[in-house]
Design a protein around this motif. Sequence first.
Motif, mmCIF file in Angstrom:
data_model
loop_
_atom_site.group_PDB
_atom_site.id
_atom_site.type_symbol
_atom_site.label_atom_id
_atom_site.label_comp_id
_atom_site.label_asym_id
_atom_site.label_seq_id
_atom_site.Cartn_x
_atom_site.Cartn_y
_atom_site.Cartn_z
ATOM 1 N N HIS A 204 11.252 -41.327 33.738
ATOM 2 C CA HIS A 204 11.191 -40.110 32.916
ATOM 3 C C HIS A 204 10.286 -40.356 31.700
ATOM 4 C CE1 HIS A 204 12.255 -36.256 31.348
ATOM 5 N NE2 HIS A 204 12.666 -36.792 30.217
ATOM 6 N N TYR A 205 10.429 -41.531 31.092
ATOM 7 C CA TYR A 205 9.575 -41.864 29.946
ATOM 8 C C TYR A 205 8.108 -41.948 30.377
ATOM 9 C CZ TYR A 205 7.463 -44.607 26.193
ATOM 10 O OH TYR A 205 6.632 -45.048 25.196
ATOM 11 N N PHE A 206 7.856 -42.571 31.525
ATOM 12 C CA PHE A 206 6.478 -42.698 32.001
ATOM 13 C C PHE A 206 5.865 -41.323 32.319
ATOM 14 C CE2 PHE A 206 5.899 -47.406 33.492
ATOM 15 C CZ PHE A 206 6.044 -47.794 32.172
ATOM 16 N N HIS A 207 6.696 -40.403 32.788
ATOM 17 C CA HIS A 207 6.191 -39.060 33.096
ATOM 18 C C HIS A 207 5.681 -38.383 31.818
ATOM 19 C CE1 HIS A 207 5.743 -35.188 34.916
ATOM 20 N NE2 HIS A 207 6.654 -34.637 34.109
ATOM 21 N N ASN A 208 6.403 -38.647 30.701
ATOM 22 C CA ASN A 208 6.066 -37.984 29.426
ATOM 23 C C ASN A 208 5.490 -38.951 28.393
ATOM 24 O OD1 ASN A 208 7.409 -35.355 29.971
ATOM 25 N ND2 ASN A 208 9.179 -36.684 30.200
ATOM 26 N N PRO A 210 3.369 -41.276 25.691
ATOM 27 C CA PRO A 210 2.371 -40.862 24.699
ATOM 28 C C PRO A 210 0.921 -40.998 25.187
ATOM 29 C CG PRO A 210 3.536 -42.869 24.000
ATOM 30 C CD PRO A 210 4.237 -42.355 25.208
ATOM 31 N N ILE A 211 0.698 -41.755 26.267
ATOM 32 C CA ILE A 211 -0.691 -41.887 26.744
ATOM 33 C C ILE A 211 -0.929 -41.061 28.017
ATOM 34 C CG2 ILE A 211 -1.114 -44.127 25.670
ATOM 35 C CD1 ILE A 211 -0.628 -45.394 28.458
ATOM 36 N N GLY A 212 0.039 -40.276 28.416
ATOM 37 C CA GLY A 212 -0.105 -39.447 29.621
ATOM 38 C C GLY A 212 0.885 -39.877 30.686
ATOM 39 N N SER A 213 0.807 -39.245 31.844
ATOM 40 C CA SER A 213 1.727 -39.575 32.936
ATOM 41 C C SER A 213 1.277 -40.885 33.589
ATOM 42 C CB SER A 213 1.721 -38.423 33.943
ATOM 43 O OG SER A 213 2.454 -38.790 35.068
ATOM 44 N N SER A 316 15.842 -34.225 36.200
ATOM 45 C CA SER A 316 16.959 -33.945 37.116
ATOM 46 C C SER A 316 17.442 -35.249 37.759
ATOM 47 C CB SER A 316 16.549 -32.996 38.237
ATOM 48 O OG SER A 316 15.760 -31.978 37.742
ATOM 49 N N LEU A 317 16.481 -36.131 38.061
ATOM 50 C CA LEU A 317 16.843 -37.405 38.690
ATOM 51 C C LEU A 317 17.820 -38.184 37.803
ATOM 52 C CD1 LEU A 317 16.402 -39.667 40.850
ATOM 53 C CD2 LEU A 317 14.428 -40.403 39.505
ATOM 54 N N ARG A 318 17.459 -38.338 36.533
ATOM 55 C CA ARG A 318 18.342 -39.144 35.669
ATOM 56 C C ARG A 318 19.661 -38.402 35.401
ATOM 57 N NH1 ARG A 318 16.114 -39.111 29.481
ATOM 58 N NH2 ARG A 318 15.962 -36.868 29.310
ATOM 59 N N ASN A 319 19.616 -37.063 35.324
ATOM 60 C CA ASN A 319 20.863 -36.327 35.109
ATOM 61 C C ASN A 319 21.809 -36.468 36.294
ATOM 62 O OD1 ASN A 319 20.394 -35.486 32.525
ATOM 63 N ND2 ASN A 319 19.287 -33.638 33.162
ATOM 64 N N ARG A 320 21.252 -36.442 37.510
ATOM 65 C CA ARG A 320 22.103 -36.594 38.703
ATOM 66 C C ARG A 320 22.725 -37.992 38.729
ATOM 67 N NH1 ARG A 320 21.096 -33.686 44.037
ATOM 68 N NH2 ARG A 320 19.763 -31.944 43.466
ATOM 69 N N ILE A 321 21.934 -39.007 38.358
ATOM 70 C CA ILE A 321 22.482 -40.377 38.380
ATOM 71 C C ILE A 321 23.542 -40.526 37.293
ATOM 72 C CG2 ILE A 321 21.945 -42.853 38.220
ATOM 73 C CD1 ILE A 321 19.194 -42.223 39.413
ATOM 74 N N ARG A 322 23.279 -39.939 36.129
ATOM 75 C CA ARG A 322 24.297 -39.980 35.057
ATOM 76 C C ARG A 322 25.590 -39.318 35.529
ATOM 77 N NH1 ARG A 322 20.646 -37.711 30.235
ATOM 78 N NH2 ARG A 322 19.561 -39.599 29.637
#
Length: 335
Positions: A204-208, A210-213, A316-322
């Motif tokens: 999720h962090y890599f998707h958003n 500071p240097i892009g996806s 959604s991925l991290r929310n489902r795992i949480r």
Amino acid sequence: MHGSLRQCLREFLYVVVVVEILIVLFIFQGAFIDSTKSHKEIDMVIPGKSRVDINFQSALAASPEVNRNHSLTCREIEHMVLDRPVGRGTTKTAFKSTFAGQTVVVKMVTDNVKDIVACKKKKGAHNINSCFKFAQYKIMKEIALLEQLRHPNVAQLLGSCIRNEVDKNDRVMVVMELGKPVDIRKMGWPMQLQVALNMAELLHYFHNSPIGSIRIGDFKKDQFRLINGTVKISDLDDLTVEEQSCDTASDCLIMGKDNGVPCIQSICKDFNTIANIQVANKLFFHPTFSKAPSLVQEESDDLLRALSTSSLDTDSLRNRIRSIQRTYKASSANR
Ligand SMILES: Nc1ncnc2c1ncn2[C@@H]1O[C@H](COP(=O)(O)OP(=O)(O)OP(=O)(O)O)[C@@H](O)[C@H]1O
Ligand SMILES: [Mg+2]
């Protein structure tokens, strides 16, 4: 006579005032001398230690916050004693070391890594300097990325050293937290679930970022380490922010599979994030959720279905795992 008595008294008072001033000055001077002495004593208590060492040790002891802000420099890194290698990749060898009581890893190019061995074979041993250049550039890229990507699931950069030495190989070293391999086969299911959550948070962090996806090129288990119970990416030299270019959607397959990634204006849309999720699914999510305990099997099966159709974004991925973790913890606590 009367007049000379008055003169005598005036002189006596003058002497008293002067003596008092001298006494006050003496007391203040004493205080000043004392404080200077105490500084000298500090220097003598820790012989042979430079101010930098003392500062770093007290910074480490003070709080992890201060430690995070202190970046080791060439002067400190070059004095570190390297222990045994803990790993060797295509470009870098990683050595275990310690600094001010903390175990760390120091990574650098050595002449026995695959890149250098192959280059020496191709260009001849006398061209070793040019062989080192590209490998050194890869470490510099890793340092630059570690500087910018500060996150709980990215190994913490502790310092770096880049020296450009005339008539010698350049010296580039990076110091980071030391970790253990991430072997989910040897972990209990709750820990596997935690690893899956760490991976989802990182993606999720890599998707958003500071240097892009960001896409993790060369995505494999060995790029990650378990550091104080948390999975962190520790090899960053193969990260890329460039999205895959394309003529048609058939150029946007991931591991030979059509994940519905469209080709829009010659770019595979969201290729980097979708590729990360798909490889992470193969290495971490599928092995974990396909063996979920019955308490959370239904939720896990739903998650695996969504992953196989590439219909999940990283949030959604991290929310489902949480959510699976919450259900699992609540049910385990009730038993
Ligand atoms: N933080 C760390 N803690 C412990 N070991 C590490 C750490 N970072 C790297 N290593 C070990 O050192 C090896 C080489 O490091 P790294 O992966 O950064 O080099 P590389 O040359 O980029 O490797 P690759 O060819 O896989 O891309 C890793 O495979 C791993 O075994
Ligand atoms: Mg690498």
